[in-house]
Motif scaffolding. Structure first.
Motif, PDB file in Angstrom:
ATOM      1  N   PHE A 715       0.835  -1.198   0.000  1.00  0.00           N
ATOM      2  CA  PHE A 715       0.000   0.000   0.000  1.00  0.00           C
ATOM      3  C   PHE A 715       0.870   1.248   0.000  1.00  0.00           C
ATOM      4  N   ALA A 716       0.355   2.310  -0.584  1.00  0.00           N
ATOM      5  CA  ALA A 716       0.893   3.649  -0.436  1.00  0.00           C
ATOM      6  C   ALA A 716      -0.299   4.521  -0.097  1.00  0.00           C
ATOM      7  N   GLY A 717      -0.632   4.589   1.202  1.00  0.00           N
ATOM      8  CA  GLY A 717      -1.871   5.212   1.625  1.00  0.00           C
ATOM      9  C   GLY A 717      -3.035   4.324   1.256  1.00  0.00           C
ATOM     10  N   ASP A 718      -4.038   4.902   0.586  1.00  0.00           N
ATOM     11  CA  ASP A 718      -5.196   4.127   0.147  1.00  0.00           C
ATOM     12  C   ASP A 718      -4.973   3.453  -1.196  1.00  0.00           C
ATOM     13  N   ALA A 719      -3.890   3.785  -1.867  1.00  0.00           N
ATOM     14  CA  ALA A 719      -3.606   3.221  -3.185  1.00  0.00           C
ATOM     15  C   ALA A 719      -2.855   1.896  -3.035  1.00  0.00           C
ATOM     16  N   LEU A 720      -3.118   0.975  -3.944  1.00  0.00           N
ATOM     17  CA  LEU A 720      -2.453  -0.324  -3.950  1.00  0.00           C
ATOM     18  C   LEU A 720      -1.305  -0.297  -4.945  1.00  0.00           C
ATOM     19  N   LEU A 721      -0.146  -0.795  -4.530  1.00  0.00           N
ATOM     20  CA  LEU A 721       1.009  -0.914  -5.406  1.00  0.00           C
ATOM     21  C   LEU A 721       1.225  -2.376  -5.758  1.00  0.00           C
ATOM     22  N   THR A 722       1.632  -2.627  -7.002  1.00  0.00           N
ATOM     23  CA  THR A 722       2.002  -3.983  -7.399  1.00  0.00           C
ATOM     24  C   THR A 722       3.323  -3.952  -8.151  1.00  0.00           C
ATOM     25  N   PHE A 723       4.085  -5.015  -7.973  1.00  0.00           N
ATOM     26  CA  PHE A 723       5.289  -5.253  -8.769  1.00  0.00           C
ATOM     27  C   PHE A 723       5.063  -6.557  -9.504  1.00  0.00           C
ATOM     28  N   ASP A 724       5.195  -6.567 -10.837  1.00  0.00           N
ATOM     29  CA  ASP A 724       4.835  -7.752 -11.599  1.00  0.00           C
ATOM     30  C   ASP A 724       6.043  -8.397 -12.255  1.00  0.00           C
ATOM     31  N   ALA A 725       5.795  -9.568 -12.850  1.00  0.00           N
ATOM     32  CA  ALA A 725       6.861 -10.370 -13.437  1.00  0.00           C
ATOM     33  C   ALA A 725       7.499  -9.706 -14.641  1.00  0.00           C
ATOM     34  N   ASN A 726       6.855  -8.705 -15.176  1.00  0.00           N
ATOM     35  CA  ASN A 726       7.415  -7.969 -16.301  1.00  0.00           C
ATOM     36  C   ASN A 726       8.175  -6.718 -15.834  1.00  0.00           C
ATOM     37  N   THR A 730       3.170  -0.560 -10.468  1.00  0.00           N
ATOM     38  CA  THR A 730       1.915   0.081 -10.860  1.00  0.00           C
ATOM     39  C   THR A 730       1.158   0.522  -9.620  1.00  0.00           C
ATOM     40  N   ARG A 731       0.585   1.725  -9.690  1.00  0.00           N
ATOM     41  CA  ARG A 731      -0.229   2.258  -8.603  1.00  0.00           C
ATOM     42  C   ARG A 731      -1.693   2.217  -9.001  1.00  0.00           C
ATOM     43  N   TYR A 732      -2.526   1.616  -8.149  1.00  0.00           N
ATOM     44  CA  TYR A 732      -3.967   1.541  -8.383  1.00  0.00           C
ATOM     45  C   TYR A 732      -4.656   2.428  -7.354  1.00  0.00           C
ATOM     46  N   ALA A 733      -5.258   3.516  -7.819  1.00  0.00           N
ATOM     47  CA  ALA A 733      -5.924   4.475  -6.940  1.00  0.00           C
ATOM     48  C   ALA A 733      -7.260   3.913  -6.462  1.00  0.00           C
ATOM     49  N   LEU A 740       1.354   3.610 -14.255  1.00  0.00           N
ATOM     50  CA  LEU A 740       2.644   2.936 -14.279  1.00  0.00           C
ATOM     51  C   LEU A 740       3.673   3.899 -13.687  1.00  0.00           C
ATOM     52  N   LEU A 741       4.209   3.552 -12.524  1.00  0.00           N
ATOM     53  CA  LEU A 741       5.151   4.436 -11.844  1.00  0.00           C
ATOM     54  C   LEU A 741       6.584   4.240 -12.310  1.00  0.00           C
ATOM     55  N   ASP A 742       6.950   2.995 -12.628  1.00  0.00           N
ATOM     56  CA  ASP A 742       8.356   2.726 -12.908  1.00  0.00           C
ATOM     57  C   ASP A 742       8.472   1.338 -13.519  1.00  0.00           C
ATOM     58  N   ALA A 775      -0.302  10.478  -1.983  1.00  0.00           N
ATOM     59  CA  ALA A 775      -0.930  11.246  -3.051  1.00  0.00           C
ATOM     60  C   ALA A 775      -0.458  10.834  -4.432  1.00  0.00           C
ATOM     61  N   GLY A 776       0.530   9.954  -4.514  1.00  0.00           N
ATOM     62  CA  GLY A 776       1.035   9.495  -5.798  1.00  0.00           C
ATOM     63  C   GLY A 776       2.278  10.209  -6.273  1.00  0.00           C
ATOM     64  N   GLN A 777       2.879  11.046  -5.444  1.00  0.00           N
ATOM     65  CA  GLN A 777       4.084  11.773  -5.825  1.00  0.00           C
ATOM     66  C   GLN A 777       5.306  10.883  -5.630  1.00  0.00           C
ATOM     67  N   VAL A 778       6.146  10.775  -6.681  1.00  0.00           N
ATOM     68  CA  VAL A 778       7.316   9.892  -6.650  1.00  0.00           C
ATOM     69  C   VAL A 778       8.580  10.711  -6.418  1.00  0.00           C
ATOM     70  N   THR A 779       9.430  10.220  -5.509  1.00  0.00           N
ATOM     71  CA  THR A 779      10.734  10.807  -5.233  1.00  0.00           C
ATOM     72  C   THR A 779      11.779   9.704  -5.340  1.00  0.00           C
ATOM     73  N   SER A 780      12.931  10.002  -5.925  1.00  0.00           N
ATOM     74  CA  SER A 780      13.987   9.010  -6.088  1.00  0.00           C
ATOM     75  C   SER A 780      15.302   9.541  -5.543  1.00  0.00           C
ATOM     76  N   THR A 781      16.187   8.610  -5.202  1.00  0.00           N
ATOM     77  CA  THR A 781      17.497   9.007  -4.688  1.00  0.00           C
ATOM     78  C   THR A 781      18.528   7.951  -5.038  1.00  0.00           C
ATOM     79  N   LYS A 782      19.757   8.366  -5.173  1.00  0.00           N
ATOM     80  CA  LYS A 782      20.867   7.446  -5.305  1.00  0.00           C
ATOM     81  C   LYS A 782      21.350   7.048  -3.918  1.00  0.00           C
TER      82      LYS A 782
END
Length: 952
Positions: A715-726, A730-733, A740-742, A775-782
């Protein structure tokens, strides 16, 4: 510590008229004044009722409006059938579809097609237009005609959708199986077969062994997929052979939907996610001389050799210009025109992975075969198919198929044999005699009990198709044990209770495979082991990620261990029947009749997800249908009852929480956010990937995502996240929209896992680590300073991310700033949880430690397991090893740990065992005071929940 109501899975039983009466508020008297109670006509699936009762429409104990309507319809239609035929039909509801899984006890004049047109829509969800009837079989169960029917959309079969009709004297007496209504998917693929094959070979690194075929996966309106069977290479070290995998490739998008193992032994080839060069398939030419169809090849000669366990063996070969080839053309189903139907043997000594099977055909300079394992594999294969021929079966597949064997496969520490369908044709594979660091463990792998056992896996695959997980997997193993021993005793002329005692010939001390039996002998297993259903080994399925990291798959949910329960029951029945005849098992008419009934149950009455209770019902029904001596049914029922294979008999013990979801499918790695719970629902056709399932606490019907290739959920709050075999994140609101997040490097993302929480979620990305807030905002870092380490664990909570590496580093990242190291463990970090300014990490040595941003560290445990960790602002919860898991099927204790959920209070510093119940618990998730986890209490993988007190 946590207590909740106990949940019983005994089936609900409805009597004729009760449901209808309940609808208008009137009920029959229960004081006895109105005569005997009405007959039971519908056995209701409590699992289906529980999973569908929370539709918001009320309905009380019987469920919501959907449940009431379905049960009323089933009850009404069974009642109509009883009234019209004046016979005692009883229906059993299916756990998955909610229609019937079994209909028996009556008699109806007419054909299967006519029955389905009249009663099928109400009872099984569809009429005859969607099923394809096979040829009637009057041999498998004497006196009974069985007709199998498979569901299809157009000409494309539907996976695991089959009915079996039984009839006597042209009257229908039973219908068993499962159909999926409302499948409307187009059967015209966008992807070609060649493209699907290339995709499967690319992602697996293996080699397709046959042409892809189309299949419909029964989800929603159906999903059209290409089924590609891939033979896999050896592992990275090049020493351990792998079995192949069935790859399901979406025929529209090219996505890999799921992967399933294709044999009961070995390890399935998991996707590498790396591009590979598509290998050129090798053509295998068979050199069989022309001969008249139905007669052996005129070059047939008798061959002899010495059995590895002593004595002489005989078989048939072909005299060729190069010598005598081990090819037996004397089988009743040999086809000279095609060369099919033979028994043939190969040497796999130079084969390094299963994609190169079968190896080199065995050709001897004379009719004396010098290699004992070659002659044994050849001769014993004939013994096995001869036995099945005596039951009316044409070869292992029932179609007169070739039976191929390869010997000397793999290194001496392979220690295994298998029947695999990853090759074309499917075949037997024998490893070399097992040798470990402790020395030789057996005389040979090529022994009659082993041959009978493994080839019976092929029989099961082409009949019931029992899945290799949980109870269905235990049945799969047990049927192989049973017939392996029946065939072995018949060939050796013994009345042995032991399996694989021949491989222990000459041994006096116990070894890895040769254990001491009650009578002092040595063997691999002992049929009369004394185990009943209460002795079930309740182990969790650890899921794809941990297997990817090299952890044990726990025997697919204990299938070898738990086979002991069905073994003990069946062999006890057989022994008692032989005693009644006062004959050894090989000569007892009652025992022989029971063998045929067991085979009839396997071949005609069971399906892919059948459990112990289904198997009992199947055996008893075949005994009744076959009109065997009444003593057979009496003994069978007495033994099944004594072994607690009966509804409500097994003792599941006290539960630590309330069930969220307990369907027969496997539920993995649950997560919670507020009152929302999600998990990975592993379909019946796959024990690697699955569907994202979600529900709201309080009985709401779970919903499944449309994709079956999901590796992890969060979960990311109320949204469901999935990581798939491909490789997609993906974020499902909540409104149903998806983003598709990444698409990160998939190997790295699998190793680290998908972290989720009610504040946000995290994953390993090409940039390093990425975080998505509620809220669906993506942040990345090295991530700097890793010095060659790989991220192998992530945790998220309260807006921060915890990071662990295979070098033991523990880092904390506040999105918007740079990650910093806060701790160090000795082992590789597997599980991470984070909240506020604290990170908890669990490494592969069992250490669980808490680290804070001000440099403090506290060891919580030295016996933690890699089955997850979670935390909130008050508590840390993890899976603690409590010593070996106790179970009768494991001889008292197993190789797997008993795990409880432990809780550490951050305020008091106290540690509690909050779920001390039997079996394994793991993969906890916290949101506020709501805890969910994966539990093996029911003998499977289920989702439970409880509230954690706030004053610990």
């Amino acid at each position: 510590m946590l207590r909740a109501r106990r949940w019983f899975l005994a089936p609900l039983v409805l009597a004729l008229g009760v449901l209808a009466s309940g609808c208008d508020g009137s009920f029959d008297s229960i004081d006895g004044d109105d005569g005997p109670p009405p007959p039971v006509t519908l056995v209701v699936s409590q699992a289906w009722v529980h999973d569908h009762q929370g539709d918001g429409s009320g309905g009380g104990a019987s469920g919501g409006a959907e449940v009431q309507a379905r049960l009323a319809s089933l009850q009404r239609e069974v009642g109509r059938l009883r009234q019209e035929t004046r016979t005692g039909w009883v229906g059993t509801q299916d756990d998955v579809t909610g229609y019937l899984a079994d209909l028996s006890g009556g008699s109806w004049a007419g054909t299967p097609a006519a029955f389905m047109d009249d009663y099928g829509p109400a009872l099984f969800g569809t009429d005859s237009s969607v099923i394809r009837l096979g040829e009637p079989d009057s041999v498998t169960v004497p006196g009974i005609v069985t007709t199998s029917a498979t569901q299809a959309v157009g000409d494309v079969p539907v996976q695991d959708a089959r009915l079996v009709f039984t009839a006597r004297d042209a009257r229908l007496t039973g219908v068993r199986g499962r159909l999926f209504p409302d499948l409307t998917v187009s059967t015209t693929p966008v992807l070609t077969a060649e493209q699907a094959q290339a995709r499967a070979e690319q992602i697996s690194g293996g080699r397709a062994t046959s042409a892809p075929s189309l299949i419909v996966l029964p989800r929603g309106a159906g999903v059209l997929a290409w089924l590609v069977t891939v033979a896999a290479p050896a592992d990275g070290g090049g020493t351990t052979p792998l079995t192949g995998g069935d790859y399901y490739v979406d025929a529209t998008t090219g996505d890999v939907l799921s992967v399933a193992p294709v044999s009961g032994e070995g390890r399935v080839a998991l996707p590498t996610f790396r591009p590979r060069t598509v290998a050129t398939r090798r053509a295998a030419a068979r050199s069989v001389g022309a001969a008249r169809a139905g007669a052996p090849d005129p070059r047939d000669v008798e061959v002899t050799g010495t059995n590895p366990i002593g004595g002489e063996l005989k078989g048939h070969g072909l005299q060729t210009d190069n010598g005598v080839a081990l090819v037996d053309t004397t089988t009743p189903w040999y086809d000279a025109a095609t060369g099919d139907g033979v028994i043939e043997t190969f040497d796999a000594a130079k084969v390094r992975d299963s994609s190169d099977l079968p190896g080199k055909r065995v050709v001897s300079p004379s009719t004396t075969i010098r290699d004992g394992e070659e002659i044994a594999a050849h001769a014993l294969s004939r013994d096995v198919v001869d036995y099945y021929e005596s039951l009316g079966r044409d070869s292992w597949d029932g179609q007169g198929g070739t039976l191929r064997s390869s010997v000397h496969f793999g290194p001496s520490d392979y220690c295994n044999s298998m029947f695999t369908t990853s090759t074309n044709p499917p075949q037997m594979v024998y490893g070399n005699p097992c040798t470990t660091g402790d020395g030789a463990q057996e005389v040979t792998e090529v022994e009659i009990d082993t041959a009978g056992h493994e080839i019976t896996h092929g029989v099961t695959d082409t009949t019931a198709g029992l899945k290799y997980t949980g109870q269905s997997g235990a049945l799969n193993e047990a049927f192989s044990d049973y017939f392996g021993n029946v065939i072995g005793n018949r060939v050796k002329g013994t009345d042995s209770v032991a399996i694989f005692e021949g491989g222990c010939t000459g041994y006096t001390a116990e070894t890895l495979f040769c254990t001491r039996n009650p009578d002092g002998s040595l063997s691999l297993r002992y049929m009369l082991n004394g185990n009943d259903f209460d002795d079930y080994l309740r182990v969790l399925d650890p899921g794809f990620r941990l297997q990817y990291l090299g952890y044990s798959g726990q025997d697919h949910g204990g299938v070898h261990y738990n086979s002991a329960i069905w073994n003990n029951a069946l062999w006890s029945i057989r022994v008692q029947l032989a005693k009644i005849d006062n004959e050894p098992g090989n000569d007892s008419p009652l025992a022989q009749a029971f063998d045929r009934a067991v085979y009839g149950a396997l071949a005609t009455r069971l399906g892919p997800t059948s459990g112990f209770l289904d198997a009992r019902a199947a055996v008893e029904q075949v005994i009744i249908d076959s009109q065997l001596d009444p003593v057979v049914l009496r003994v069978a029922r007495e033994v099944f009852d004594a072994n607690k294979i009966c509804a409500g008999c097994p003792d599941t013990g006290e539960l630590g929480g309330d069930p969220v979801y307990t369907s027969p499918a496997t539920q993995l790695h649950p997560v919670v956010s507020g009152d929302s719970v999600a998990w990975l629902d592993v379909s019946g056709s796959d024990d690697i990937f699955g569907y994202a399932a979600s529900t709201h606490l309080g009985g709401a019907t779970p919903t499944l995502g449309s994709r079956s290739d999901v590796v992890e959920v969060g979960f990311a709050g109320d949204a469901l996240l999935t990581f798939d075999a491909n490789g997609r994140i993906t974020r499902y609101a909540p409104d149903g929209s998806s983003t598709l997040l990444d698409q990160p490097p998939a190997n790295d993302a699998v190793a680290a896992g998908l972290a989720g929480s009610d504040a946000g979620g995290a994953w390993v990305s090409a940039q390093g680590v990425s975080y998505v807030d509620a809220a669906g905002q993506v942040t990345s870092t090295k991530i700097g300073g890793l010095q060659g380490d790989t991220v192998t664990g992530l945790g998220a909570g309260d807006g921060i991310v915890g990071i662990g590496t295979d070098g033991g580093k523990v880092l904390l990242w506040q999105p918007g700033s740079a990650p910093r190291q806060v701790g160090q463990l000795d082992g590789a970090v597997i599980d991470v949880a984070a909240y506020g300014e604290k990170v908890v990490a669990v490494d592969d040595s069992g250490t669980a430690a808490l680290f804070t941003t001000d440099g403090q560290s506290f060891q919580l445990s030295g016996s933690a397991t890699p089955f997850g960790v979670t935390m909130n602002d008050q508590y840390v919860v993890w899976a603690e090893a409590k010593g070996p898991l106790k179970a009768g099927v494991a001889g008292g204790v197993s190789n797997y740990p008993d795990t409880d959920l432990y809780l550490a209070s951050l305020a008091s510093g106290k540690i509690y065992d909050i779920v001390p119940e039997g079996g394994q618990q793991g993969f906890p998730s916290l949101s506020g005071d709501r805890l969910v986890w994966q539990d093996a209490a029911f003998g499977g993988d289920d989702v439970l929940t409880a509230e954690v007190p706030d004053d610990l």
